[in-house]
Design an enzyme around this catalytic site. Structure first.
Site, PDB file in Angstrom:
ATOM      1  N   HIS A 166      15.965  13.716   2.466  1.00 29.87           N
ATOM      2  CA  HIS A 166      14.853  12.855   2.076  1.00 29.87           C
ATOM      3  C   HIS A 166      13.528  13.608   2.145  1.00 29.87           C
ATOM      4  O   HIS A 166      13.447  14.711   2.685  1.00 29.87           O
ATOM      5  CB  HIS A 166      14.776  11.624   2.987  1.00 29.87           C
ATOM      6  CG  HIS A 166      15.817  10.596   2.704  1.00 29.87           C
ATOM      7  ND1 HIS A 166      17.128  10.729   3.130  1.00 29.87           N
ATOM      8  CD2 HIS A 166      15.756   9.425   2.023  1.00 29.87           C
ATOM      9  CE1 HIS A 166      17.825   9.667   2.732  1.00 29.87           C
ATOM     10  NE2 HIS A 166      17.012   8.862   2.070  1.00 29.87           N
ATOM     11  N   LYS A 220       0.816  -1.210   0.000  1.00 23.55           N
ATOM     12  CA  LYS A 220       0.000   0.000   0.000  1.00 23.55           C
ATOM     13  C   LYS A 220       0.855   1.267   0.000  1.00 23.55           C
ATOM     14  O   LYS A 220       0.352   2.363  -0.280  1.00 23.55           O
ATOM     15  CB  LYS A 220      -0.919   0.021   1.221  1.00 23.55           C
ATOM     16  CG  LYS A 220      -1.864  -1.168   1.330  1.00 23.55           C
ATOM     17  CD  LYS A 220      -3.041  -1.045   0.392  1.00 23.55           C
ATOM     18  CE  LYS A 220      -4.049  -0.043   0.905  1.00 23.55           C
ATOM     19  NZ  LYS A 220      -5.267  -0.013   0.061  1.00 23.55           N
ATOM     20  N   GLY A 221       2.138   1.132   0.320  1.00 23.55           N
ATOM     21  CA  GLY A 221       3.034   2.283   0.345  1.00 23.55           C
ATOM     22  C   GLY A 221       3.646   2.556  -1.020  1.00 23.55           C
ATOM     23  O   GLY A 221       3.514   1.763  -1.953  1.00 23.55           O
ATOM     24  N   LYS A 228       9.529  10.625   5.577  1.00 22.55           N
ATOM     25  CA  LYS A 228      10.436   9.563   6.028  1.00 22.55           C
ATOM     26  C   LYS A 228      10.396   9.481   7.550  1.00 22.55           C
ATOM     27  O   LYS A 228      10.413  10.504   8.247  1.00 22.55           O
ATOM     28  CB  LYS A 228      11.861   9.830   5.547  1.00 22.55           C
ATOM     29  CG  LYS A 228      12.829   8.703   5.876  1.00 22.55           C
ATOM     30  CD  LYS A 228      14.149   8.872   5.143  1.00 22.55           C
ATOM     31  CE  LYS A 228      15.140   7.783   5.514  1.00 22.55           C
ATOM     32  NZ  LYS A 228      14.638   6.426   5.185  1.00 22.55           N
ATOM     33  N   THR A 231      20.938   4.629   4.959  1.00 20.46           N
ATOM     34  CA  THR A 231      22.074   4.790   4.046  1.00 20.46           C
ATOM     35  C   THR A 231      23.175   5.606   4.700  1.00 20.46           C
ATOM     36  O   THR A 231      24.363   5.283   4.588  1.00 20.46           O
ATOM     37  CB  THR A 231      21.628   5.455   2.732  1.00 20.46           C
ATOM     38  OG1 THR A 231      20.635   4.645   2.113  1.00 20.46           O
ATOM     39  CG2 THR A 231      22.789   5.636   1.780  1.00 20.46           C
ATOM     40  N   GLY A 283      13.939  -3.785   2.344  1.00 18.57           N
ATOM     41  CA  GLY A 283      14.320  -2.416   2.038  1.00 18.57           C
ATOM     42  C   GLY A 283      13.931  -1.453   3.141  1.00 18.57           C
ATOM     43  O   GLY A 283      14.251  -0.268   3.072  1.00 18.57           O
ATOM     44  N   THR A 284      13.248  -1.930   4.155  1.00 16.55           N
ATOM     45  CA  THR A 284      12.875  -1.107   5.304  1.00 16.55           C
ATOM     46  C   THR A 284      14.123  -0.774   6.115  1.00 16.55           C
ATOM     47  O   THR A 284      14.953  -1.654   6.369  1.00 16.55           O
ATOM     48  CB  THR A 284      11.866  -1.860   6.193  1.00 16.55           C
ATOM     49  OG1 THR A 284      10.780  -2.305   5.385  1.00 16.55           O
ATOM     50  CG2 THR A 284      11.358  -0.973   7.309  1.00 16.55           C
ATOM     51  N   ASP A 302      -0.296  -6.496   3.648  1.00 20.02           N
ATOM     52  CA  ASP A 302      -0.273  -5.243   4.407  1.00 20.02           C
ATOM     53  C   ASP A 302      -1.340  -5.379   5.482  1.00 20.02           C
ATOM     54  O   ASP A 302      -2.516  -5.595   5.163  1.00 20.02           O
ATOM     55  CB  ASP A 302      -0.576  -4.037   3.506  1.00 20.02           C
ATOM     56  CG  ASP A 302      -0.216  -2.721   4.179  1.00 20.02           C
ATOM     57  OD1 ASP A 302      -0.635  -2.526   5.339  1.00 20.02           O
ATOM     58  OD2 ASP A 302       0.476  -1.896   3.555  1.00 20.02           O
TER      59      ASP A 302
END
EC number: 1.17.1.8
Length: 264
Positions: free
Chosen positions: A154, A13-14, A158, A165, A98-99, A37
């Site tokens: 960002h 959903k994101g 966020k 990173t 990727g979270t 989700d």
């Protein structure tokens, strides 16, 4: 569809999750067998705008083993992602996470679990190839220039700061950088936080503004010279090259890795 890598996308959903769904649907070697989700009210992806021609179930955790996925792609939030990664490893599904925002002890526990289960996985603070190169270049430069600061920028939605990173970049530089507390030892902040966060003597500054996606600048200073290494992400689709690469390789691994560079 024998031979296809069967994939579930968590957090569909994101914005990043939706981008991952599109990547999987358009990849000849992948099959999207489900999406997940916990806040979703839909029962099928075809109920979501733009996916009317897709027949992909929206799954509960209990239903996930029924579709026998090979890979779990996760773009959720840190608390959920830790539990999701544990769930995937326990069910012999290779996680591609990727979270960001994982704590060191959480990663350590997940790495131990992956070894016990013999299941490969990847936690990557950034799937952009330019970001991976930026971190590698910064690590090389840190051998020669211990005076360095990180500015990461960002979008304003966020959730974590500094970014994963930026922290990973600092960790990599700390491995080779001569120990030094960046800045003047006599300096005083007239406004608390002006010098940013401190990681092993290096300062990290986080910028959050609408209109940005993901950007990072690693700035080195030397006597009479300077070096700036900068990476810019203009579209989230840029991350999908790295996500696809991880999905192609992760099932052949037998442990949980940190950083996309491990699969390059």
């Amino acid at each position: 569809m024998i031979g296809l890598t069967k994939i579930i996308v968590a957090g569909f959903k994101g914005r990043m999750g939706a981008t991952a769904v599109d990547m999987v649907l358009n990849h000849d070697g992948f099959e999207l067998v489900g999406v997940y989700d916990p806040v979703a009210t839909e029962k099928n992806l075809n109920e979501v705008a733009g996916y009317a021609d897709q027949n992909v179930p929206v799954l509960t955790l209990e239903q996930v083993p029924d579709v026998t996925p090979d890979v779990w792609i996760d773009f959720t939030i840190p608390k959920a992602a830790v539990a999701n990664t544990k769930f995937a490893l326990e069910h012999h599904i290779s996680p591609v996470i990727g979270t960001t925002g994982f704590k060191a002890e959480e990663v350590a526990a997940l790495k131990q679990l992956s070894k016990e289960q013999g299941v490969g996985g990847l936690i990557a603070p950034n799937f952009g190839l330019t970001a991976v190169l930026m971190m590698q270049f910064a690590k090389q430069a840190a051998k020669y220039f211990p005076d360095v600061e990180i500015i990461e920028m960002h979008h304003d939605n966020k959730l974590d700061a500094p970014s994963g990173t930026a922290i990973k970049t600092a960790e990599m530089m700390a491995e080779v950088r001569a120990q030094k507390e960046q800045g003047n030892p006599n300096e005083k902040e007239t406004l608390k936080g002006a010098r940013g966060a401190n990681y092993d003597g290096m300062h990290i500054h986080s910028v959050r503004l609408p209109g940005l996606i993901a950007h990072q600048q690693v700035q080195f200073g030397g006597v009479g010279e300077g070096l700036t290494i900068r990476q810019d992400t203009y579209d989230r689709v840029s991350f999908m090259t790295g996500v696809a690469l991880a999905c192609e390789k992760v099932t052949a691994a037998h442990e949980l890795f940190e950083g996309l560079e491990n699969f390059l």
